[in-house]
Scaffold this motif. Structure first.
Motif, short mmCIF file in Angstrom:
data_model
loop_
_atom_site.label_atom_id
_atom_site.label_comp_id
_atom_site.label_asym_id
_atom_site.label_seq_id
_atom_site.Cartn_x
_atom_site.Cartn_y
_atom_site.Cartn_z
N VAL A 38 -0.73 -9.22 -16.37
CA VAL A 38 -0.86 -8.02 -16.33
C VAL A 38 -2.44 -8.34 -15.90
O VAL A 38 -3.18 -8.94 -16.38
CB VAL A 38 -1.13 -7.14 -17.58
N GLU A 39 -3.13 -7.58 -14.89
CA GLU A 39 -3.72 -7.83 -13.66
C GLU A 39 -4.84 -6.79 -14.12
O GLU A 39 -4.43 -4.55 -14.18
CB GLU A 39 -3.77 -7.61 -12.93
N ILE A 40 -6.10 -6.04 -14.66
CA ILE A 40 -6.92 -5.10 -14.89
C ILE A 40 -8.10 -5.32 -13.41
O ILE A 40 -8.50 -6.27 -13.93
CB ILE A 40 -7.73 -5.36 -16.07
N PRO A 41 -8.54 -4.19 -13.29
CA PRO A 41 -8.82 -3.38 -11.65
C PRO A 41 -10.81 -4.04 -12.32
O PRO A 41 -10.59 -3.87 -14.32
CB PRO A 41 -8.90 -2.85 -10.86
N ALA A 42 -11.51 -4.60 -12.03
CA ALA A 42 -12.95 -4.49 -12.09
C ALA A 42 -13.03 -3.34 -12.92
O ALA A 42 -13.09 -1.99 -12.24
CB ALA A 42 -13.64 -5.41 -10.98
N GLY A 43 -13.91 -2.69 -13.47
CA GLY A 43 -14.94 -2.01 -13.84
C GLY A 43 -13.87 -1.01 -15.02
O GLY A 43 -14.39 0.39 -15.40
N LYS A 44 -12.64 -1.18 -15.19
CA LYS A 44 -11.94 -1.17 -16.24
C LYS A 44 -12.72 -1.37 -17.68
O LYS A 44 -13.20 -2.27 -18.27
CB LYS A 44 -10.74 -1.29 -16.50
N THR A 45 -12.83 -0.80 -19.07
CA THR A 45 -12.51 -0.39 -20.25
C THR A 45 -12.27 -1.03 -21.25
O THR A 45 -10.40 -0.90 -21.24
CB THR A 45 -13.49 0.49 -20.96
N LEU A 46 -11.97 -2.17 -21.38
CA LEU A 46 -10.76 -3.02 -22.62
C LEU A 46 -11.25 -2.68 -23.98
O LEU A 46 -12.79 -2.76 -24.30
CB LEU A 46 -11.13 -3.98 -22.11
N VAL A 47 -10.15 -2.51 -24.78
CA VAL A 47 -10.61 -2.19 -26.10
C VAL A 47 -9.91 -3.36 -27.09
O VAL A 47 -8.59 -3.62 -26.64
CB VAL A 47 -9.76 -0.48 -26.11
N GLY A 95 1.02 2.61 -24.45
CA GLY A 95 1.00 2.40 -22.87
C GLY A 95 -0.08 1.79 -22.32
O GLY A 95 0.30 0.92 -21.20
N ASP A 96 -1.10 2.07 -22.89
CA ASP A 96 -2.36 1.44 -22.48
C ASP A 96 -2.62 0.10 -22.83
O ASP A 96 -3.65 -0.78 -22.62
CB ASP A 96 -3.40 2.10 -23.14
N VAL A 97 -1.82 -0.45 -23.71
CA VAL A 97 -1.69 -1.98 -24.36
C VAL A 97 -1.41 -2.81 -23.64
O VAL A 97 0.04 -2.56 -22.22
CB VAL A 97 -0.94 -2.21 -25.77
N VAL A 98 -2.21 -3.54 -23.25
CA VAL A 98 -2.17 -4.46 -21.74
C VAL A 98 -1.88 -6.23 -22.38
O VAL A 98 -1.57 -7.46 -21.66
CB VAL A 98 -3.05 -4.99 -21.11
N ILE A 155 -0.42 -8.29 -36.11
CA ILE A 155 -0.22 -7.74 -34.56
C ILE A 155 -1.69 -7.78 -34.22
O ILE A 155 -2.74 -6.72 -34.78
CB ILE A 155 0.95 -7.28 -33.77
N GLU A 156 -2.30 -8.26 -32.65
CA GLU A 156 -3.82 -7.74 -32.73
C GLU A 156 -3.32 -6.94 -30.76
O GLU A 156 -2.86 -7.42 -30.60
CB GLU A 156 -4.90 -8.77 -32.24
N VAL A 157 -3.65 -6.48 -30.96
CA VAL A 157 -3.82 -5.86 -29.07
C VAL A 157 -5.16 -5.76 -28.06
O VAL A 157 -5.97 -5.46 -29.21
CB VAL A 157 -3.09 -4.95 -28.65
N THR A 158 -4.60 -5.81 -27.60
CA THR A 158 -5.87 -5.73 -26.20
C THR A 158 -5.46 -4.25 -25.38
O THR A 158 -3.96 -4.15 -24.88
CB THR A 158 -6.25 -6.60 -25.39
N ALA A 159 -5.74 -3.07 -25.04
CA ALA A 159 -5.50 -1.65 -24.58
C ALA A 159 -6.80 -1.93 -23.52
O ALA A 159 -7.77 -2.22 -23.29
CB ALA A 159 -5.25 -0.56 -25.17
N VAL A 160 -5.97 -1.27 -22.24
CA VAL A 160 -7.69 -0.96 -21.15
C VAL A 160 -7.39 0.95 -21.01
O VAL A 160 -6.07 1.22 -21.25
CB VAL A 160 -7.05 -1.46 -20.19
N ARG A 161 -8.82 1.34 -21.51
CA ARG A 161 -9.27 2.70 -21.34
C ARG A 161 -8.83 3.43 -20.14
O ARG A 161 -9.71 2.75 -18.77
CB ARG A 161 -10.45 3.28 -22.24
N PRO A 162 -7.44 4.42 -19.74
CA PRO A 162 -7.19 4.78 -18.43
C PRO A 162 -8.35 5.19 -18.02
O PRO A 162 -9.36 6.38 -18.67
CB PRO A 162 -6.04 6.05 -18.31
#
Length: 162
Positions: A38-47, A95-98, A155-162
């Motif tokens: 999964v690629e996350i663009p620069a400037g996104k907030t990771l949770v 759906g925000d879980v990456v 389980i642990e997850v990382t999400a990206v804030r849309p």
């Protein structure tokens, strides 16, 4: 003409990045329900969510026992439901879980081996469905033990804030 091309490039470069810019790479030639990357663009907030353990499924069972928390599928569903609730409280969805890391303890009923099929039966209720098709990258590993003797799943997850 050159100035028009330059203007178009500058506009495209300045355009805001949206959540749909998250790129999920499928596993080539596979329908297994995870993303290879999964690629996350620069400037996104990771949770980053801390590990979540299962809720009690049978309050009449001895406290802390395997019977109190259920089998791997039951525990997986309980953990993912708790993660879903926590994400919703933060304005996020499954759906925000990456990225996901699943820690599975060997099930005594399975000869001490992790119940990967049970884990997948719970996991596929939340990921790769018609309602929620977005797949995280994921690792699943067997560990010796978790915090309570009856826990088979964390389980642990990382999400990206849309």
């Amino acid at each position: 003409m050159k100035s028009a091309i330059l203007a178009a490039l500058l506009i495209a470069a300045a355009a805001p990045v949206v959540a749909s810019d998250v790129v999920r790479h499928k596993i080539p030639g596979s329908d297994f329900p995870i993303s290879a990357a999964v690629e996350i663009p620069a400037g996104k907030t990771l949770v980053f969510l801390s590990g979540v353990v299962p809720p009690v499924a049978d309050a009449s069972a001895p406290k802390g026992s395997l019977q109190a928390y259920g089998d791997t599928k039951t525990q997986t569903v309980g953990v993912l439901a708790a993660i879903d609730k926590q994400l919703k409280g933060m304005g996020l969805t499954m759906g925000d879980v990456v990225k996901m890391q699943a820690f599975l303890v060997g099930d005594p009923a399975k000869g001490g081996k992790m119940d990967f099929a049970g884990f997948m039966a719970g996991y596929t209720q939340f990921f790769g469905t018609k309602e929620q098709p977005k797949l995280p990258s994921r690792s699943a590993m067997q560990v010796a033990a978790l915090a309570a003797p009856g826990f088979l799943v964390e389980i642990e997850v990382t999400a990206v804030r849309p």
